[in-house]
Design an enzyme around this catalytic site. Structure first.
Site, PDB file in Angstrom:
ATOM      1  N   ARG A  86     -49.447  38.020 -20.109  1.00 32.09           N
ATOM      2  CA  ARG A  86     -49.256  37.256 -18.863  1.00 32.09           C
ATOM      3  C   ARG A  86     -50.042  35.949 -19.197  1.00 32.09           C
ATOM      4  NH1 ARG A  86     -52.387  37.532 -13.040  1.00 32.09           N
ATOM      5  NH2 ARG A  86     -50.828  35.979 -12.038  1.00 32.09           N
ATOM      6  N   HIS A  87     -49.271  34.820 -18.593  1.00 29.10           N
ATOM      7  CA  HIS A  87     -50.066  33.383 -18.824  1.00 29.10           C
ATOM      8  C   HIS A  87     -51.494  33.512 -18.145  1.00 29.10           C
ATOM      9  CE1 HIS A  87     -49.921  32.980 -14.373  1.00 29.10           C
ATOM     10  NE2 HIS A  87     -48.615  33.591 -14.412  1.00 29.10           N
ATOM     11  N   GLY A  88     -52.280  32.512 -18.468  1.00 28.98           N
ATOM     12  CA  GLY A  88     -53.502  32.464 -18.105  1.00 28.98           C
ATOM     13  C   GLY A  88     -53.752  32.169 -16.755  1.00 28.98           C
ATOM     14  N   GLY A 353     -45.282  36.253 -20.758  1.00 23.51           N
ATOM     15  CA  GLY A 353     -44.475  36.219 -19.500  1.00 23.51           C
ATOM     16  C   GLY A 353     -45.549  36.163 -18.070  1.00 23.51           C
ATOM     17  N   ALA A 396     -53.939  36.323 -17.789  1.00 20.68           N
ATOM     18  CA  ALA A 396     -54.173  36.870 -19.288  1.00 20.68           C
ATOM     19  C   ALA A 396     -53.949  38.115 -19.577  1.00 20.68           C
ATOM     20  CB  ALA A 396     -55.094  35.946 -20.043  1.00 20.68           C
TER      21      ALA A 396
END
Ligand SMILES: *[C@@H]1O[C@H](CO)[C@@H](O)[C@H](O)[C@H]1NC(C)=O
Ligand SMILES: *[C@@H]1O[C@H](CO)[C@@H](O)[C@H](O)[C@H]1NC(C)=O
Ligand SMILES: *[C@@H]1O[C@H](CO)[C@@H](O)[C@H](O)[C@H]1NC(C)=O
Ligand SMILES: *[C@@H]1O[C@H](CO)[C@@H](O)[C@H](O)[C@H]1NC(C)=O
Ligand SMILES: *[C@@H]1O[C@H](CO)[C@@H](O)[C@H](O)[C@H]1NC(C)=O
Length: 456
Positions: A86-88, A353, A396
């Site tokens: 996952r994005h930060g 994602g 993240a």
């Protein structure tokens, strides 16, 4: 010179120690012993900090627990790694900034009382969030990914290696959303910094079909996303007794008539606390608006939403991730076949994602499933639920699958946020790959995205 550097680092460490224990007022004097981690930080759901899930990182963000991340047995050799990340840490979305603006102006104009935190909100804090921040990745979010890259490279040095990066054996894929593209670039930058690579850049593939499958699944869009009754349990909880009590407590602390405090505004104040912590690592005065019970109610509310929108609540939520599930297992099958010929060339795949990407997939595969569904009237009964997003999808968040060649055959190890995760119904921490395929055979033979998602 060496002396100077170590002296400087000593001073920095001492300063860090002091800053870690006390909040320093803008005048520079130590005000009070307010810890810089809000007591309610473990209830922020998908707005939580990665370090709350792995607290050992607070002292050393690059530390790797080698006793957790080791091969299933000494004779095993890691041959492939897939990481779904996952994005930060990010800014709030435009929609949430609007709500945060609303509550902050309400507090500034209507709240009264002498508490220090309220004075701090009114006189020291300023509403610095703007609508154009639009959910973008923040600097802390870039760090999240750079650090994660280095830790994974430390944990799996034969796979995430300079040779494999330079040799194009590390593939990068991302959702098209800016925070994801920025995240994958930060991940790459982390590796480039680690090996001091300045002469090369590394491509990534943008693939929304796989990383934003929820936007492509028409049945999900119609039955859930655009269906005003699909999240009925969540709506009921937001207008129910537990939330009413939180609204009244918050209104009381602000000395604002409780008719002016909506569930939206309570949530928005909670977000301010969460974002100030995630983005700036500060214990904002907004956090003092909530006690632990309030935070647990807000956490449950947010879990209810995820459960019904992305999790077990509706079958199509999970099924919308069939394409990603098959993408991962097709790759593992290719590795398994290539391994028979001693010819594995796909070393690493990194796929970036959203929480909305990971949650459906985790549900599809049967993780964090409670015996009883989460409903609007089961807050108390669900105190010990496993579906607690604060614990498994912080910024993240990452699901890592590692394939090993062992003397008994191929084994698959699963890590969630750098900790071993057991496959549902399989006891072994790194089962034989054929046992994993057997456990998931219904999904491997079915779970057809087209069939599930297309509308007549
Ligand atoms: C590493 O993991 C082991 C096994 O779970 C645990 O006992 C130990 O405390 C961990 N070390 C750190 C630094 O967290
Ligand atoms: C802001 O508050 C006003 C008054 O309570 C309300 O009408 C409006 O819908 C709110 N806007 C948002 C974005 O929550
Ligand atoms: C909307 O959701 C409800 C509750 O899950 C369901 O009964 C209904 O069939 C859905 N409506 C549509 C149009 O999909
Ligand atoms: C299996 O691997 C071999 C050697 O790499 C390759 O020639 C063959 O096409 C692969 N078969 C499948 C079904 O992927
Ligand atoms: C939750 O777990 C605690 C500790 O095991 C137990 O005392 C409590 O009764 C459980 N609560 C529910 C609602 O199951």
């Amino acid at each position: 010179m060496i002396y100077t550097v170590s002296k400087l680092s000593f001073i920095l460490a001492a300063l860090n120690f002091i800053l870690g224990r006390f909040s320093i007022s803008s005048a520079g004097n130590v005000k009070s012993a307010i810890p810089d981690i809000p007591e309610i930080a473990k209830y922020f759901g998908t707005k939580g900090r990665y370090e709350e899930v792995n607290p050992y990182l607070i002292d050393d963000i690059l530390s790797v627990n080698k006793s957790l991340l080791k091969p299933p047995s000494p004779d095993c050799n890691a041959v492939h790694l897939t990481a779904l990340i996952r994005h930060g840490t990010r800014y709030p979305t435009t929609q949430n900034v609007k709500k945060m603006l609303n509550i902050s102006s309400l507090v500034l104009t209507h709240a009264s009382g002498n508490e220090i935190w309220l004075q701090d909100i009114k006189t020291k804090w300023n509403m610095w969030y703007t609508e154009d921040m639009d959910g973008r990745l923040v600097e802390k979010g870039r760090e999240d990914l750079r650090h994660l890259a280095v830790r994974l490279a430390t944990a799996f040095p034969t796979l995430i290696s300079e040779g494999n990066l330079r040799g194009n054996r590390i593939k990068f894929m991302t959702s098209s959303k800016h925070r994801c593209v920025d995240s994958i670039n930060s991940f790459k930058q982390g590796l480039k910094n680690l090996w001091k690579i300045e002469d090369m850049d590394f491509d990534h593939e943008v693939n929304d079909e796989l990383m934003r499958f929820f936007d492509r699944c028409r049945r999900f869009i119609k039955d859930v996303a655009q269906n005003s009754t699909a999240l009925a349990e969540f709506d009921l909880f937001r207008s129910g007794a537990e939330m009413k009590s939180v609204r009244e407590k918050v209104a009381g602390r602000l000395q604002i008539p409780h008719t002016l405090i909506t569930t939206d505004s309570v949530e928005a104040a909670f977000y301010v606390c969460a974002y100030e912590f995630a983005i700036k690592t500060i214990n904002s005065p907004w956090c003092s608006l909530f006690d632990e019970t309030d935070a647990q109610v807000l956490e449950y509310s947010s879990d209810l939403k995820q459960y019904w929108k992305r999790g077990y609540g509706h079958d199509i939520n999970q099924k919308s991730s069939c394409s990603l599930f098959h993408d991962v297992f097709n790759r593992l099958d290719r590795i398994a076949n290539a391994s028979r010929f001693g010819d594995v060339t796909e070393a690493v795949t990194v796929q970036l994602g959203h929480a909305d990407t990971l949650l459906p997939l985790l549900s599809l595969m049967g993780f964090f499933r409670d015996d009883v569904p989460l409903t609007s009237d089961s807050y108390a009964a669900q105190q010990n639920r496993t579906y607690r997003t604060s614990r498994f999808v912080p910024y993240a968040a990452n699901l890592v699958l590692v394939m090993y060649e062992c003397s008994e055959g191929l084994r698959l190890q699963l890590l969630l946020n750098e900790q071993p995760l057991a496959f549902p119904g399989i006891g072994h921490p790194a089962p034989l790959y054929r046992a994993v395929r057997e456990a998931f055979q219904d999904l491997l033979q079915g779970c057809d995205f087209r069939k599930e998602c297309e509308m007549p």
